[in-house]
Design a protein around this motif. Structure first.
Motif, PDB file in Angstrom:
ATOM      1  N   UNK A   1       0.834  -1.205   0.000  1.00 47.48           N
ATOM      2  CA  UNK A   1       0.000   0.000   0.000  1.00 47.48           C
ATOM      3  C   UNK A   1       0.867   1.252   0.000  1.00 47.48           C
ATOM      4  N   UNK A   2       1.848   1.328   0.907  1.00 52.08           N
ATOM      5  CA  UNK A   2       2.654   2.537   1.032  1.00 52.08           C
ATOM      6  C   UNK A   2       3.558   2.722  -0.179  1.00 52.08           C
ATOM      7  N   UNK A   3       4.186   1.651  -0.644  1.00 57.47           N
ATOM      8  CA  UNK A   3       5.129   1.770  -1.750  1.00 57.47           C
ATOM      9  C   UNK A   3       4.473   1.659  -3.117  1.00 57.47           C
ATOM     10  N   UNK A   4       3.327   0.977  -3.200  1.00 57.39           N
ATOM     11  CA  UNK A   4       2.754   0.708  -4.512  1.00 57.39           C
ATOM     12  C   UNK A   4       1.439   1.366  -4.816  1.00 57.39           C
ATOM     13  N   UNK A   5       0.646   1.700  -3.781  1.00 53.54           N
ATOM     14  CA  UNK A   5      -0.685   2.239  -4.032  1.00 53.54           C
ATOM     15  C   UNK A   5      -0.944   3.565  -3.353  1.00 53.54           C
ATOM     16  N   UNK A   6      -0.344   3.798  -2.200  1.00 55.77           N
ATOM     17  CA  UNK A   6      -0.713   4.932  -1.387  1.00 55.77           C
ATOM     18  C   UNK A   6       0.190   6.129  -1.515  1.00 55.77           C
TER      19      UNK A   6
ATOM     20  N   UNK B   1       7.359  -0.517  -5.689  1.00 59.47           N
ATOM     21  CA  UNK B   1       7.523   0.883  -6.089  1.00 59.47           C
ATOM     22  C   UNK B   1       7.773   1.052  -7.580  1.00 59.47           C
ATOM     23  N   UNK B   2       8.291   0.024  -8.256  1.00 61.66           N
ATOM     24  CA  UNK B   2       8.606   0.169  -9.679  1.00 61.66           C
ATOM     25  C   UNK B   2       7.373   0.463 -10.530  1.00 61.66           C
ATOM     26  N   UNK B   3       6.262  -0.282 -10.381  1.00 60.05           N
ATOM     27  CA  UNK B   3       5.067   0.091 -11.160  1.00 60.05           C
ATOM     28  C   UNK B   3       4.573   1.492 -10.827  1.00 60.05           C
ATOM     29  N   UNK B   4       4.732   1.908  -9.563  1.00 59.35           N
ATOM     30  CA  UNK B   4       4.307   3.255  -9.184  1.00 59.35           C
ATOM     31  C   UNK B   4       5.143   4.302  -9.898  1.00 59.35           C
ATOM     32  N   UNK B   5       6.443   4.044 -10.017  1.00 58.13           N
ATOM     33  CA  UNK B   5       7.303   4.985 -10.737  1.00 58.13           C
ATOM     34  C   UNK B   5       6.903   5.074 -12.206  1.00 58.13           C
ATOM     35  N   UNK B   6       6.574   3.930 -12.783  1.00 58.86           N
ATOM     36  CA  UNK B   6       6.179   3.932 -14.189  1.00 58.86           C
ATOM     37  C   UNK B   6       4.883   4.702 -14.393  1.00 58.86           C
ATOM     38  N   UNK B   7       3.885   4.434 -13.519  1.00 51.38           N
ATOM     39  CA  UNK B   7       2.607   5.139 -13.662  1.00 51.38           C
ATOM     40  C   UNK B   7       2.736   6.606 -13.303  1.00 51.38           C
TER      41      UNK B   7
ATOM     42  N   UNK C   1      10.538   1.081 -15.701  1.00 52.97           N
ATOM     43  CA  UNK C   1      10.428  -0.354 -15.969  1.00 52.97           C
ATOM     44  C   UNK C   1      11.800  -1.014 -15.868  1.00 52.97           C
ATOM     45  N   UNK C   2      12.827  -0.334 -16.348  1.00 51.36           N
ATOM     46  CA  UNK C   2      14.186  -0.865 -16.244  1.00 51.36           C
ATOM     47  C   UNK C   2      14.605  -1.014 -14.780  1.00 51.36           C
ATOM     48  N   UNK C   3      14.136  -0.112 -13.904  1.00 51.80           N
ATOM     49  CA  UNK C   3      14.422  -0.249 -12.487  1.00 51.80           C
ATOM     50  C   UNK C   3      13.858  -1.549 -11.937  1.00 51.80           C
TER      51      UNK C   3
END
Length: 512
Positions: free
Chosen positions: A47-52, A183-189, A327-329
């Motif tokens: 939640x904290x790293x990926x959604x929140x 966190x990687x998908x969050x960075x991409x989005x 994505x490379x991350x």
């Protein structure tokens, strides 16, 4: 014929099993973490790293970065200073430290702070999303509210991660891999829509970021357009109600409050811990490695979009480059998790820093346009260069995070980890400011890129020079304890009855 058919069938079955195991391996890994720790802890990290809060911060960072670089008319040094302050809202984490250690709420030390962070972020974000004509002071307060929400949630979940990494050392690299995967998908989005959303929204607001009020409202509008402003912190509120935590009894809570260390004693304990060579040497390396890795990004952006000196990329494509780098991350996290987490700290850091410097040479080749000489188009080469930099950068960073958790003593693990992250944030600030000074001294502006190649060359030389400091990193493996025995003995007696997130399987059975 029959034997050949049998061999072919066996090969096909083997390929199907390999594909199936490849697909189910991540699920089994998450189930292992959930059984060793607790499912709600894994959900909390997600939640904290990926959604929140973390994706909200990444989205704001991406939009602030593009707005600063698109509209800023000030000098390069000023832009670097402003970007350093704006893109690092989590720098002063140590004053927050680990407040739940000193101020439990109704017997809980972590859950209330997730709720507080979520409420603060939701209210601040909703105020800007619903009211576009805020006064400058109100806009600034909302910005600080979102940043504080992000900091509180980060400090609280990082304290949980640090404690679990100390108590279950075999899972320390896996926990950092989990953070990287989330966190990687969050960075991409957070970066892929940067170019398109700001290109659409910015012309509607005929303003320039010299007016701080309009600047703050502008990047909040960009983030709010994607529905991230109020939704992301709201997830943290839910997390505060569902994450598992042992509740201290009333008598135990009163006893702990009476015996609680003063702030001065805690600072003295942190100072004594930092004075051990096993602690200050790797901490110094992490700071210097970040500070010496000066960034020349302020010059790159304008060079990317310049039709005469550069490749004349569109701003939408620049945003897509950042997304590809995100994505490379993720690929870097996979490489670390599958192949590198069993290596010692020093060996892994040395080779990661070496390849990080080599990846910078690709950037120099691109600036000098040598890629066209060897027949590689700009659009293809920039993807290779960005991917190589992000992969090596992530592999370089992951062991440093594991090392940071292993340097934290129990009892003050949250505050000490926040201190280490604060030191790293200061190093990152010096990196941006140093890059701005370098570009200023070489007279690199938004229209003059004559000496940009020289700035990149100096940056690469500093990356290779950092290899001389690797002796500060311990030779120990990533599963080994690093703290002196006296610190462990001192904190062991203080934490016999200390609460923690569940560290046993969910069925509650333990072996005696």
């Amino acid at each position: 014929m029959g034997e050949n058919a049998t061999v072919t069938a066996n090969n096909n079955n083997g390929n199907k099993k390999s594909l199936l195991s490849l697909l189910t391996e991540p699920i089994q890994w998450v189930r292992m973490l959930s059984s060793q720790l607790h499912p709600t802890f894994v959900i909390g990290v997600f939640v904290v790293y990926g959604l929140g809060p973390r994706p909200l911060g990444l989205a704001l960072q991406g939009r602030r970065r593009l707005l600063l670089e698109r509209r800023a008319e000030s000098a390069t040094l000023h832009r670097a200073t402003l970007r350093g302050l704006v893109l690092h809202p989590l720098g002063p984490q140590t004053p927050l430290g680990d407040p739940h250690r000193r101020v439990p709420v109704r017997g809980y030390r972590r859950r209330p702070y997730f709720v507080i962070a979520g409420v603060l972020g939701t209210v601040s974000a909703a105020a800007v999303a619903l009211e576009g004509n805020l006064a400058a002071a109100a806009a600034l307060l909302c910005f600080l509210g979102v940043s504080a929400s992000l900091a509180i949630a980060d400090v609280t979940i990082d304290a949980c991660i640090a404690r679990n990494s100390i108590e279950v050392r075999a899972l320390a690299p896996d926990l950092q891999s989990l953070c990287g995967f989330c966190s990687a998908p969050a960075r991409s989005s957070g970066t892929s829509p940067v170019g398109s959303s700001c290109t659409i929204l910015v012309p509607r607001y005929k303003t320039k970021p010299q007016d701080f009020k309009n600047f703050v409202i502008l990047f909040f509008v960009c983030a709010g357009s994607l529905g991230l402003m109020a939704l992301a912190p709201a997830l943290t509120i839910v997390l505060g109600f569902v994450i598992y935590e042992n509740r201290a009894s009333g008598l135990h809570t009163e006893k702990k409050q009476v015996e609680e260390e003063s702030v001065g004693m805690k600072i003295r304990s942190m100072y004594q811990t930092m004075m051990y060579p096993q602690v200050w040497k790797p901490s110094l390396y992490m700071f210097l490695a970040l500070a010496l890795s000066v960034t020349t990004h302020e010059g790159h952006f304008y060079w990317y979009t310049d039709p005469r000196a550069g490749p004349a990329f569109s701003q939408e494509f620049v945003g897509m480059i950042y997304a590809i780098g995100a994505v490379a991350s993720l690929i870097g996290v996979v490489i670390y998790h599958k192949a590198l987490k069993d290596y010692s700290f020093r060996d892994l850091v040395f080779y990661a820093q070496l390849f990080y410097g080599i990846s910078g040479v690709l950037d120099l080749i691109f600036i000098l346009r040598w890629n066209l000489v060897i027949g590689i188009p700009d659009y293809f080469f920039v993807v290779i260069e960005e991917s190589a930099t992000r992969i090596t950068g992530k592999i370089r960073w992951m062991p440093m995070m594991v090392l940071s958790t292993q340097l934290c003593p129990l009892g003050i693990e949250g505050t000490f980890f926040a201190l280490l992250m604060c030191i790293d944030s200061i190093g990152a600030l010096f990196s941006r400011w140093g890059g701005g000074v370098l570009l200023r001294l070489l007279h690199v502006t938004r229209t003059d890129f004559t000496n940009l190649w020289l700035a990149v060359l100096i940056r690469d030389m500093l990356r290779f020079a950092t290899l001389a400091l690797v002796f500060l990193v311990p030779k120990a493996g990533q599963y080994e304890g690093l703290l002196p025995s006296e610190i462990l003995e001192k904190n062991a007696s203080d934490n016999v009855e200390e609460e923690a997130l569940e560290l046993v399987p969910i069925n509650g059975k333990t072996e005696v």
